[in-house]
Design a protein around this motif. Structure first.
Motif, short mmCIF file in Angstrom:
data_model
loop_
_atom_site.label_atom_id
_atom_site.label_comp_id
_atom_site.label_asym_id
_atom_site.label_seq_id
_atom_site.Cartn_x
_atom_site.Cartn_y
_atom_site.Cartn_z
N VAL A 274 0.85 -1.20 0.00
CA VAL A 274 0.00 0.00 0.00
C VAL A 274 0.88 1.25 0.00
CG1 VAL A 274 -1.89 -1.15 1.20
CG2 VAL A 274 -0.13 0.01 2.53
N GLU A 275 0.28 2.38 -0.33
CA GLU A 275 1.03 3.64 -0.35
C GLU A 275 1.27 4.15 1.07
OE1 GLU A 275 -1.42 6.29 -2.63
OE2 GLU A 275 -0.57 5.61 -4.54
N HIS A 276 2.43 4.77 1.27
CA HIS A 276 2.70 5.48 2.51
C HIS A 276 3.16 6.89 2.17
CE1 HIS A 276 2.34 1.89 4.91
NE2 HIS A 276 3.33 1.28 4.29
N THR A 277 3.20 7.74 3.19
CA THR A 277 3.82 9.06 3.02
C THR A 277 4.80 9.29 4.17
OG1 THR A 277 2.27 10.33 4.39
CG2 THR A 277 1.65 9.99 2.07
N HIS B 198 5.10 11.35 10.33
CA HIS B 198 4.14 10.24 10.36
C HIS B 198 3.71 9.93 8.93
CE1 HIS B 198 1.61 13.87 10.30
NE2 HIS B 198 0.73 13.12 9.64
N CYS B 199 2.88 8.92 8.78
CA CYS B 199 2.30 8.57 7.48
C CYS B 199 0.85 9.06 7.48
CB CYS B 199 2.37 7.05 7.29
SG CYS B 199 1.37 6.47 5.90
N THR B 200 0.46 9.81 6.46
CA THR B 200 -0.89 10.37 6.44
C THR B 200 -1.98 9.29 6.39
OG1 THR B 200 -0.03 12.36 5.44
CG2 THR B 200 -2.40 12.04 5.30
N PRO B 201 -1.90 8.28 5.49
CA PRO B 201 -2.96 7.26 5.52
C PRO B 201 -2.96 6.40 6.78
CG PRO B 201 -1.73 7.15 3.46
CD PRO B 201 -0.97 8.05 4.37
N HIS B 202 -1.80 6.30 7.45
CA HIS B 202 -1.71 5.45 8.65
C HIS B 202 -1.07 6.28 9.76
CE1 HIS B 202 -1.00 2.94 4.97
NE2 HIS B 202 -2.14 2.49 5.41
N PRO B 203 -1.84 7.13 10.41
CA PRO B 203 -1.25 8.10 11.37
C PRO B 203 -0.55 7.44 12.55
CG PRO B 203 -3.60 8.53 10.94
CD PRO B 203 -3.27 7.23 10.29
N PHE B 204 -0.80 6.13 12.75
CA PHE B 204 -0.12 5.42 13.84
C PHE B 204 1.32 5.08 13.46
CE2 PHE B 204 -2.76 2.68 11.25
CZ PHE B 204 -1.85 1.74 10.79
N MET B 205 1.70 5.26 12.17
CA MET B 205 3.11 5.06 11.76
C MET B 205 3.85 6.36 12.06
SD MET B 205 2.61 3.29 8.02
CE MET B 205 4.36 3.24 7.65
N LYS B 206 4.88 6.26 12.92
CA LYS B 206 5.58 7.46 13.37
C LYS B 206 7.08 7.24 13.39
CE LYS B 206 2.16 9.76 16.24
NZ LYS B 206 0.98 9.17 16.78
#
Ligand SMILES: [Cu+2]
Length: 348
Positions: free
Chosen positions: A299-302, A334-342
Motif C-alpha cells: 500500500v502507499e505510505h507518506t 508520520h504517514c498520512t494514511p496510517h497516522p499510527f506510523m511514526k
C-alpha cells in the motif's frame, strides 16, 4: 500465516473511511446504501436469542451474511444469506437466500438532503419476487429513513404483501451513532419488526460496528419485516474490500521509483517501511545529509513532517523517497494514511 494477517491488516487499514453505512442506516433498513465502485462489501449480522432458564439458557443464532459489489453509477448487486431463517415455515426452509440489485436514483451517503433507491430482489426460500423503494433524508447529524416493501409470495405463501418500515439514525459524534426502526406489514397484520442499535466507526479502520437489539431474525426484506415473538441481541460488522488493493496478487511488483531529492544526494540513513511501520524509530544524521525511505508494503505510505518541513507525495509500493535535511533540528514525522506510523529524524 503471520504475513497473510499483516497483508489483510494493511488492506483494511489503508482503505479510506468512506461508505460508513452503519452511521447512515438502521439495523433493519438498508437505507439507500450502495458500495463505492469496485468495492466488495462484506457485512456480517449476528443475532441470537437466549432461552429462559427453563430452556437451560439455550442460545439460538440467526446469522446473515451480506455480499454486495459496487458497480459504479450508484448501482450495486448483492446477496443476503441467512443460515437460520424463520421466514418460510411450510415447507420449512432454514436457509434463506435473497439476491438483489440496488440503484440509488438520487443523493449520496453522508450528504445532506434526500436520497432515493430502488431495490428489486428475489427470495429463493419463499420463491418470491420482492422489492423495496427506500428514501433517506439527512440533515447534519440526523438521518431519517423510510421504505415501502412489496413481496409477491411473502413467507412462501401465495399472497402478495406490502410492508412499511421507518427509522432514524442520530450521529452523536463522528464515531458514535444511535439508531432505531420499526416496520410492519399491512393487512393481514403480523407482528411488527423493530430494532435499536448503538453504532461505532472503528477509528483508523474502514469498519463500522453496531450492537443491536431487535425482534427480527434474518436481514432480508422479508426477514426484516416480521417480528419474532422474542428479544434478540446481536451485532453487525461491515468490511469494505477494495478490489484494486488485491492487484499485487495478480501483477508483478511495480517498478522502483525514487521521489524527492535528485540522484547523487548523499544518503546517510535508510528507513524501510514494512508491515505498516517505519523501521528505525529515530535516526540521527548531520545537516546536509539525506534519509531514504523505501516502501516494502503493498500500500502507499507518506513521510509527512509534523512541523513545517515539506514532506513526500504518496510513495507507491516498491517506491522510495529521499529527503535532504539542511538545518539542524528534530523532525518528527508520520504517514498520512496510517497516522499510527511514526518516526523521528534528528539532524545535528
Ligand atoms: Cu502508511
Amino acid at each position: 500465516m503471520k504475513h497473510a494477517l499483516l497483508a489483510l491488516l494493511a488492506l483494511a487499514a489503508a482503505a479510506p473511511l468512506g461508505a460508513q453505512s452503519l452511521m447512515y442506516r438502521t439495523p433493519n433498513l438498508s437505507g439507500t446504501w450502495v458500495p463505492d465502485p469496485g468495492v466488495v462489501q462484506f457485512n456480517f449480522v449476528h443475532r441470537f436469542y437466549v432461552a429462559p432458564s427453563a430452556g437451560s439458557h439455550k442460545v439460538t443464532n440467526f446469522p446473515t451474511f451480506t455480499f454486495a459489489l459496487g458497480l459504479g453509477h450508484d448501482l450495486a448487486i448483492g446477496t443476503h444469506y441467512g443460515t437460520n431463517s424463520l421466514v418460510v415455515q411450510t415447507p420449512y426452509r432454514p436457509n434463506e437466500t435473497e439476491v438483489y440489485a440496488r440503484w440509488r436514483v438520487m443523493g449520496a451517503e453522508g450528504k445532506d438532503g434526500f436520497a432515493v433507491s430502488v431495490s428489486p430482489a428475489y427470495n429463493f426460500a419463499a420463491h418470491s419476487a420482492d422489492g423495496e423503494l427506500a428514501v433517506d433524508y439527512t440533515i447534519g447529524r440526523l438521518t431519517l429513513s423510510g421504505a415501502a416493501r412489496g413481496m409477491t409470495k411473502a413467507f412462501g405463501i401465495d399472497t402478495a404483501r406490502a410492508a412499511f418500515p421507518g427509522g432514524a439514525v442520530a450521529r452523536l459524534t463522528d464515531y458514535i451513532a444511535m439508531s432505531a426502526d420499526v416496520g410492519s406489514f399491512v393487512s393481514p397484520t403480523v407482528r411488527a419488526a423493530w430494532s435499536v442499535g448503538l453504532d461505532f466507526v472503528i477509528p483508523g479502520s474502514p469498519h463500522t460496528f453496531s450492537l443491536q437489539a431487535s425482534n427480527a431474525t434474518t436481514s432480508t426484506l422479508q426477514g426484516n419485516s416480521i417480528g419474532f415473538g422474542k428479544m434478540l441481541y446481536g451485532f453487525e460488522f461491515t468490511i469494505p474490500l477494495h478490489l484494486k488493493r488485491f492487484s499485487p496478487w495478480f501483477h508483478k511488483s511495480p517498478p522502483p521509483v525514487t521521489l524527492g531529492a535528485p540522484a547523487g544526494t548523499a544518503v546517510a540513513a535508510e528507513i524501510a517501511m514494512t508491515a505498516l511501520k517505519f523501521r528505525g524509530d529515530t535516526v540521527t544524521i548531520s545537516a546536509g545529509q539525506a534519509v531514504r525511505w523505501t516502501n516494502g508494503d503493498p500500500v502507499e505510505h507518506t513521510v509527512t513532517f509534523d512541523g513545517g518541513e515539506p514532506g513526500s507525495p504518496p510513495i507507491p509500493p516498491n517506491g522510495a523517497y529521499v529527503h535532504r535535511f539542511d538545518r539542524p533540528g528534530t523532525y518528527p514525522y508520520h504517514c498520512t494514511p496510517h497516522p499510527f506510523m511514526k518516526g523521528v529524524v534528528v539532524v545535528k
